[in-house]
Motif scaffolding. Structure first.
Motif, mmCIF file in Angstrom:
data_model
loop_
_atom_site.group_PDB
_atom_site.id
_atom_site.type_symbol
_atom_site.label_atom_id
_atom_site.label_comp_id
_atom_site.label_asym_id
_atom_site.label_seq_id
_atom_site.Cartn_x
_atom_site.Cartn_y
_atom_site.Cartn_z
ATOM 1 N N VAL A 149 0.839 -1.201 0.000
ATOM 2 C CA VAL A 149 0.000 0.000 0.000
ATOM 3 C C VAL A 149 0.877 1.255 0.000
ATOM 4 N N LEU A 150 1.962 1.205 0.791
ATOM 5 C CA LEU A 150 2.891 2.336 0.865
ATOM 6 C C LEU A 150 3.488 2.634 -0.515
ATOM 7 N N MET A 151 3.940 1.576 -1.196
ATOM 8 C CA MET A 151 4.557 1.734 -2.517
ATOM 9 C C MET A 151 3.552 2.277 -3.519
ATOM 10 N N LYS A 152 2.315 1.850 -3.341
ATOM 11 C CA LYS A 152 1.254 2.339 -4.203
ATOM 12 C C LYS A 152 1.103 3.848 -4.038
ATOM 13 N N ASN A 153 1.140 4.293 -2.764
ATOM 14 C CA ASN A 153 1.024 5.720 -2.496
ATOM 15 C C ASN A 153 2.223 6.495 -3.044
#
Lengths: 298, 303
Positions: A149-153
């Motif tokens: 999710v972090l990488m997506k952000n």
């Protein structure tokens, strides 16, 4: 291999092979057992040989039963399709960048942190070290979802930074470096300080040169971990051009259920295997040193 | 007291500078996601962030009581560990003791052979083994047929190693076992090298046979190495994923589902972040209990 230094006999006479032969069972029993070990070693090599042979088989031969042990009509067809029709060279480049990046940053963070943990006193030393050590013990998959999710952000899918970032710290490397630093005598640092060396100079001119063997081991292990990593790179790359070699190769056979193209799969698997094989053969001693330094204190 | 602490922190300033390159990424890419995962496990969370909703322990209760697959995945993961870890330890101990007395050159041949599968990526081996295990054209069935084993085991029919519920898990475990031998073997060889020969000489003089020497000298002195290997292997096998994803996709009939595979299917493929995080927390709990237990055993060695 660690040689024994304790044996007094060793100093008095040339090393007698019977001294090393600790298991004085009957000779034949020992030979029989060794034959079993040899068979086991060969069994472990079979898949690798089978892969290599498979890469030269056209589909009809690959699917033949009984299998042709040595392809009667070896072809380069699979290799051609792998290297020309697929972006396999790009995948290899990706793998080198990712594994190389992971090794490079792993060495830097491990050496610096290992030095502080092994040679310096400061509040929080134990807790920081155990935090890092704990993650060595924990499977990465535990925090893979939030990381995803972090990488997506961050918008870091299909990028080198996204593939490397979670591996900037290599916990095993920190651990190994700490063990290694503790074996460096304090007197060397004291002497350096007496000569008026700054902290940076101490690190650069005393610690770094002495740490070369440990740095080599960490670089190789981190590189291997990066090269062979699968799950995270699978998650991070959605575009065919951004796949690393193992992920790309795995997709070769996965496409088109029912009509699996074995020859190209085996060529791809061989292609992914060769760089690591070369690295292993060239740096075998580093591998062994790295594995044993972490386990045996002193 | 406080001033004293401040002074110690100030004296350690260089140490903090040296650990910073490791600690900063550690906090961002490990610490934060770990805590975030813990929180996410209490949410119903999907792709659309605005729709994330706190649901308490519901993910956990669903996982343990309603989920048709997850309990099987836990069971299979334990079966992997209980099968592969002891097998790897016993095989490596056996091999290490046997090849230790060999000359350096022969020893390094064996070391290389056993380490080769570790070097080749899991992906590489998984792909080859799919081919070897194939029911219609696989090498393994051919070998079994040649040895007369197919007649013995399956009435002459070829075996679908990965397609049958009773063989699939075992077949995957053998692949995992094949790359779990290299590292323990090297560790055991190093452990054997650290045992002084004089102990064996003394045992010989006292009239001990080699069986007694093995039980009374080798095994007790290898204990620390064995514990280390135990921890490392257990944690590695808990993460089993590649073989499942590339060889069976959890099938047939969920016979090869594992925890990490479920996390991937649920969280990454299915984008159910909250539910997958709850799975991860359960994995964390299991691994932590094991790691703490094993660390207690290892404590003397590390600190």
């Amino acid at each position: 291999m660690a040689q024994n230094t304790y044996s007094p006999a060793k100093n008095l006479m040339p090393v007698d092979s019977s001294l090393r032969r600790r298991y004085f069972v009957g000779r034949w029993l020992r030979y029989l057992a060794l034959a079993v070990v040899l068979a086991l070693a060969l069994i472990l090599l079979i898949p690798i040989v089978w892969m290599l042979l498979g890469s030269f088989k056209i589909q009809r031969v690959a699917l033949a039963y009984p299998p042709e042990l040595i392809p009667s009509n070896p072809v380069l067809d699979n290799w051609e399709r792998l290297l020309i029709n697929r972006p396999s060279l790009r995948w290899m480049l990706n793998s080198f960048v990712v594994a190389g990046g992971i090794a490079f940053f792993g060495v830097i963070t491990s050496t610096c942190a290992g030095y502080a943990f092994g040679k310096k006193q400061f509040p929080g030393r134990t807790i920081f070290f155990w935090l890092i050590l704990m993650t060595m013990m924990l499977p990465r998959q535990i925090y893979m979802i939030p990381l995803f999710v972090l990488m997506k952000n961050f918008g870091w899918f299909n990028s080198y930074q996204g593939m490397i970032a979670p591996y900037l710290v290599y916990p095993f490397g920190v651990f190994l470096m700490r063990q290694f630093m503790q074996s460096i005598p304090d007197e060397l640092l004291e002497a350096g300080k007496m000569d008026g060396a700054s902290e940076i100079q101490l690190f650069r001119h005393i610690i770094l040169p002495l740490s070369k063997p440990a740095i080599g081991a960490i670089a190789i292990f981190a590189f291997m971990a990066g090269w062979n990593d699968y799950l995270w790179q699978l998650v991070m790359a959605t575009d065919e051009l951004w796949l690393t070699l193992p992920v790309g190769v795995a997709k070769l056979t996965a496409s088109g259920v029912g009509s699996i193209d074995i020859g190209v799969g085996m060529a791809g698997a061989t292609f992914a295997f060769i760089p690591m094989l070369l690295i292993f053969l060239l740096f075998q001693n580093y591998f062994i040193k790295g594995i044993t330094v972490g386990a045996l204190k002193g | 007291m406080l001033a004293n602490f401040g002074k110690r922190v100030w004296d350690g300033r260089w140490a903090y500078i040296f650990i910073a390159p490791a600690m900063i990424p550690f906090v961002i890419f490990t610490g934060y996601p770990l805590i975030q995962g813990l929180l996410l496990s209490f949410y119903k969370a999907g792709v659309n962030r605005d729709k994330w909703r706190y649901i308490g322990l519901k993910n956990y209760s669903n996982l343990l009581t309603r989920d048709p697959v997850f309990p099987t995945a836990i069971k299979n993961t334990f079966l992997f560990v209980l099968g592969v870890v002891p097998a790897a330890m016993i095989i490596c101990l056996f091999v290490a003791v046997l090849i230790y007395p060999l000359s350096q050159r022969r020893q390094s041949f064996f070391r290389a052979a056993f380490y080769m599968p570790v070097v080749s990526a899991g992906v590489v081996l998984a792909m080859v083994w799919v081919y070897i295990y194939s029911q219609e054209y696989g090498l393994l069935n051919y070998i079994f047929e040649s040895l007369g084993l197919l007649d013995l085991l399956n009435g002459g029919e070829k075996i679908g190693w990965l397609a049958q519920t009773d063989t699939a898990l075992l077949s995957l475990a053998i692949v995992v076992l094949s790359w779990s031998l290299g590292q323990p073997l090297i560790l055991f060889l190093a452990g054997l090298g650290a045992i002084p020969d004089s102990l064996y000489d003394a045992a010989k003089i006292d009239g001990a046979n080699s069986w007694q020497a093995f039980w009374k000298i080798t095994l007790p002195l290898l204990r620390p190495t064995m514990l280390f290997v135990l921890v490392v292997l257990t944690i590695a096998v808990f993460q089993v994923f590649v073989v499942v994803q590339l060889m069976t996709l959890g099938g047939p009939a969920n016979a090869t589902q594992t925890i990490v595979f479920r996390i991937w299917v649920t969280g990454i493929v299915g984008a159910k972040f909250g539910y997958a995080s709850a799975m991860a927390v359960i994995l964390l709990a299991i691994v932590s209990v094991l790691a703490i237990a094993q660390f207690k055993l290892l404590d003397r060695q590390f600190t």
